[in-house]
Design a protein around this motif. Structure first.
Motif, PDB file in Angstrom:
ATOM      1  N   ALA A  87       0.822  -1.214   0.000  1.00  0.00           N
ATOM      2  CA  ALA A  87       0.000   0.000   0.000  1.00  0.00           C
ATOM      3  C   ALA A  87       0.853   1.260   0.000  1.00  0.00           C
ATOM      4  O   ALA A  87       0.448   2.286  -0.562  1.00  0.00           O
ATOM      5  CB  ALA A  87      -0.926  -0.001   1.220  1.00  0.00           C
ATOM      6  N   ARG A  88       2.016   1.204   0.608  1.00  0.00           N
ATOM      7  CA  ARG A  88       2.895   2.387   0.635  1.00  0.00           C
ATOM      8  C   ARG A  88       3.273   2.817  -0.780  1.00  0.00           C
ATOM      9  O   ARG A  88       3.199   4.002  -1.122  1.00  0.00           O
ATOM     10  CB  ARG A  88       4.163   2.084   1.433  1.00  0.00           C
ATOM     11  CG  ARG A  88       3.936   1.776   2.897  1.00  0.00           C
ATOM     12  CD  ARG A  88       5.247   1.395   3.572  1.00  0.00           C
ATOM     13  NE  ARG A  88       5.003   0.737   4.840  1.00  0.00           N
ATOM     14  CZ  ARG A  88       5.661  -0.331   5.263  1.00  0.00           C
ATOM     15  NH1 ARG A  88       6.645  -0.843   4.511  1.00  0.00           N
ATOM     16  NH2 ARG A  88       5.384  -0.870   6.432  1.00  0.00           N
ATOM     17  N   ASP A 136       6.051   2.889   7.728  1.00  0.00           N
ATOM     18  CA  ASP A 136       5.016   3.775   7.186  1.00  0.00           C
ATOM     19  C   ASP A 136       5.432   5.237   7.347  1.00  0.00           C
ATOM     20  O   ASP A 136       5.334   6.039   6.412  1.00  0.00           O
ATOM     21  CB  ASP A 136       3.683   3.577   7.926  1.00  0.00           C
ATOM     22  CG  ASP A 136       2.937   2.325   7.518  1.00  0.00           C
ATOM     23  OD1 ASP A 136       3.331   1.678   6.531  1.00  0.00           O
ATOM     24  OD2 ASP A 136       1.945   1.998   8.205  1.00  0.00           O
ATOM     25  N   ALA A 137       5.877   5.568   8.550  1.00  0.00           N
ATOM     26  CA  ALA A 137       6.247   6.956   8.848  1.00  0.00           C
ATOM     27  C   ALA A 137       7.387   7.419   7.941  1.00  0.00           C
ATOM     28  O   ALA A 137       7.356   8.532   7.402  1.00  0.00           O
ATOM     29  CB  ALA A 137       6.647   7.089  10.312  1.00  0.00           C
ATOM     30  N   ALA A 138       8.365   6.570   7.769  1.00  0.00           N
ATOM     31  CA  ALA A 138       9.485   6.920   6.895  1.00  0.00           C
ATOM     32  C   ALA A 138       9.022   7.078   5.448  1.00  0.00           C
ATOM     33  O   ALA A 138       9.468   7.969   4.732  1.00  0.00           O
ATOM     34  CB  ALA A 138      10.573   5.851   6.994  1.00  0.00           C
ATOM     35  N   THR A 162       7.344  10.465   4.491  1.00  0.00           N
ATOM     36  CA  THR A 162       8.249  11.602   4.256  1.00  0.00           C
ATOM     37  C   THR A 162       8.673  11.695   2.797  1.00  0.00           C
ATOM     38  O   THR A 162       9.165  12.746   2.357  1.00  0.00           O
ATOM     39  CB  THR A 162       9.503  11.511   5.144  1.00  0.00           C
ATOM     40  OG1 THR A 162      10.280  10.365   4.762  1.00  0.00           O
ATOM     41  CG2 THR A 162       9.129  11.398   6.619  1.00  0.00           C
ATOM     42  N   GLN A 163       8.504  10.608   2.049  1.00  0.00           N
ATOM     43  CA  GLN A 163       8.870  10.596   0.627  1.00  0.00           C
ATOM     44  C   GLN A 163       7.636  10.756  -0.267  1.00  0.00           C
ATOM     45  O   GLN A 163       7.735  10.628  -1.488  1.00  0.00           O
ATOM     46  CB  GLN A 163       9.583   9.275   0.286  1.00  0.00           C
ATOM     47  CG  GLN A 163      10.807   9.001   1.138  1.00  0.00           C
ATOM     48  CD  GLN A 163      11.841  10.105   1.032  1.00  0.00           C
ATOM     49  OE1 GLN A 163      12.187  10.531  -0.073  1.00  0.00           O
ATOM     50  NE2 GLN A 163      12.341  10.582   2.163  1.00  0.00           N
ATOM     51  N   MET A 164       6.479  11.024   0.329  1.00  0.00           N
ATOM     52  CA  MET A 164       5.240  11.185  -0.426  1.00  0.00           C
ATOM     53  C   MET A 164       4.870  12.662  -0.518  1.00  0.00           C
ATOM     54  O   MET A 164       5.306  13.483   0.294  1.00  0.00           O
ATOM     55  CB  MET A 164       4.090  10.427   0.259  1.00  0.00           C
ATOM     56  CG  MET A 164       4.242   8.940   0.341  1.00  0.00           C
ATOM     57  SD  MET A 164       2.820   8.178   1.178  1.00  0.00           S
ATOM     58  CE  MET A 164       3.387   6.483   1.371  1.00  0.00           C
ATOM     59  N   ASP A 165       4.031  12.988  -1.482  1.00  0.00           N
ATOM     60  CA  ASP A 165       3.504  14.347  -1.618  1.00  0.00           C
ATOM     61  C   ASP A 165       2.303  14.491  -0.689  1.00  0.00           C
ATOM     62  O   ASP A 165       1.148  14.583  -1.122  1.00  0.00           O
ATOM     63  CB  ASP A 165       3.103  14.615  -3.066  1.00  0.00           C
ATOM     64  CG  ASP A 165       2.580  16.037  -3.258  1.00  0.00           C
ATOM     65  OD1 ASP A 165       2.891  16.899  -2.414  1.00  0.00           O
ATOM     66  OD2 ASP A 165       1.854  16.264  -4.244  1.00  0.00           O
TER      67      ASP A 165
END
Length: 285
Positions: free
Chosen positions: A49-50, A82-84, A87-90
């Motif tokens: 899902a990530r 998930d948290a990490a 940080t790489q998502m818009d």
């Protein structure tokens, strides 16, 4: 637009693992979207899902809707990754479930850095620590998780939500005292427009900024309930005009529709007009 000034009438949960739902959300007239990696995603899809969500957000198309990603708890095997990944998502913010204390937000911020944080308020300890949670420097908003909260409190369902009013009130006080956004919990019967309207009106009367939704069919009712009505906008304009006229005449109060209008009423009137303008701006965008 400042996060406290922008509308949060409708905040829709969308599964982060379903491309079709992620695509459909681009065309829905909601003010914010919670892209869910937690409850709405099956165990076998948690990792995939990530990537699915990251790709959808990278494609864009969500306009000026606030994009919030709910991760799994940091006490689970998926939470830290998930948290990490967020940080790489818009994304505009990260939402942490089952927040008990500011320490939970500290642990998340250690991973997500400067990304604004939202907190799911859905545990008894979270209710008792609501003010400290709302005061966290990274916190931007609070989301009532009324289903989990009702389970933890062992309440019975009542349409008037009396068993939850203490918890709702504690979180509202905390949010308002600290200047953060707060949105109400979901209404589970997504085909019951009448029941939804009653609960929306209750939440709006209490002071919530909006409501979380589980189905697109709930958007219209919720947007209407949490927006200033035409009558409220008209009254606000007349209150401001009457007060300014009274001030020009050297008077400290005015009278509109047989009721006294003072400074505090004018401040509320200006907030109503600002919210109406912000909603219009969102719709135009």
């Amino acid at each position: 637009m400042d996060h406290r000034a922008r509308p949060y009438r409708s905040v829709l949960y969308i599964p982060g693992s379903k491309p079709r739902a992620l695509d459909k959300a681009r065309g829905l007239p909601v003010d914010a979207i919670i892209f869910d990696l937690e409850d709405a995603v099956s165990l076998e899809e948690k990792v995939n899902a990530r990537a699915t969500l990251k790709e959808a957000l990278a494609q864009g198309g969500y306009g000026n809707r606030v994009k919030i990603v709910r991760i799994n708890g940091l006490d689970t095997e998926w939470g830290a990754d998930d948290a990490a990944a967020v940080t790489q998502m818009d994304a505009d913010a990260v939402l942490l479930p089952k927040v008990d204390s500011p320490a939970d937000l500290d642990a998340l911020a250690a991973i997500t850095g400067d990304l604004p944080i939202w907190a799911m308020m859905e545990t008894p300890r979270g209710m008792l620590n609501a003010d400290a949670i709302a005061a966290h420097p990274k916190l931007q908003g609070m989301v009532m998780g009324t289903n989990d909260l009702a389970k933890e409190l062992q309440t019975r369902f009542r349409a008037d939500r009396v068993p939850l009013l203490t918890s709702l009130g504690l979180c509202l006080l905390a949010a308002k005292a600290n200047g953060v956004v707060i949105v109400d919990g979901v209404y589970n019967a997504f085909k019951d427009d009448e029941g939804l309207k009653v609960e929306c009106d209750q939440g709006r009367d209490m002071g919530f900024d909006g409501k979380t939704l589980i189905h697109p069919a709930q958007v219209e009712v919720t947007n209407t309930a949490f927006a200033p009505s035409e009558a409220e906008v008209d009254l606000a304009r007349r209150q401001i005009a009457a007060f300014e006229e009274a001030e020009a005449a050297g008077q400290g109060v005015a009278v509109v529709d047989g009721k006294i209008v003072e400074n505090l009423h004018v401040a509320t009137a200006r907030e109503i007009l600002a919210k109406a303008d912000a909603i219009e701006t969102m719709a135009a965008g």
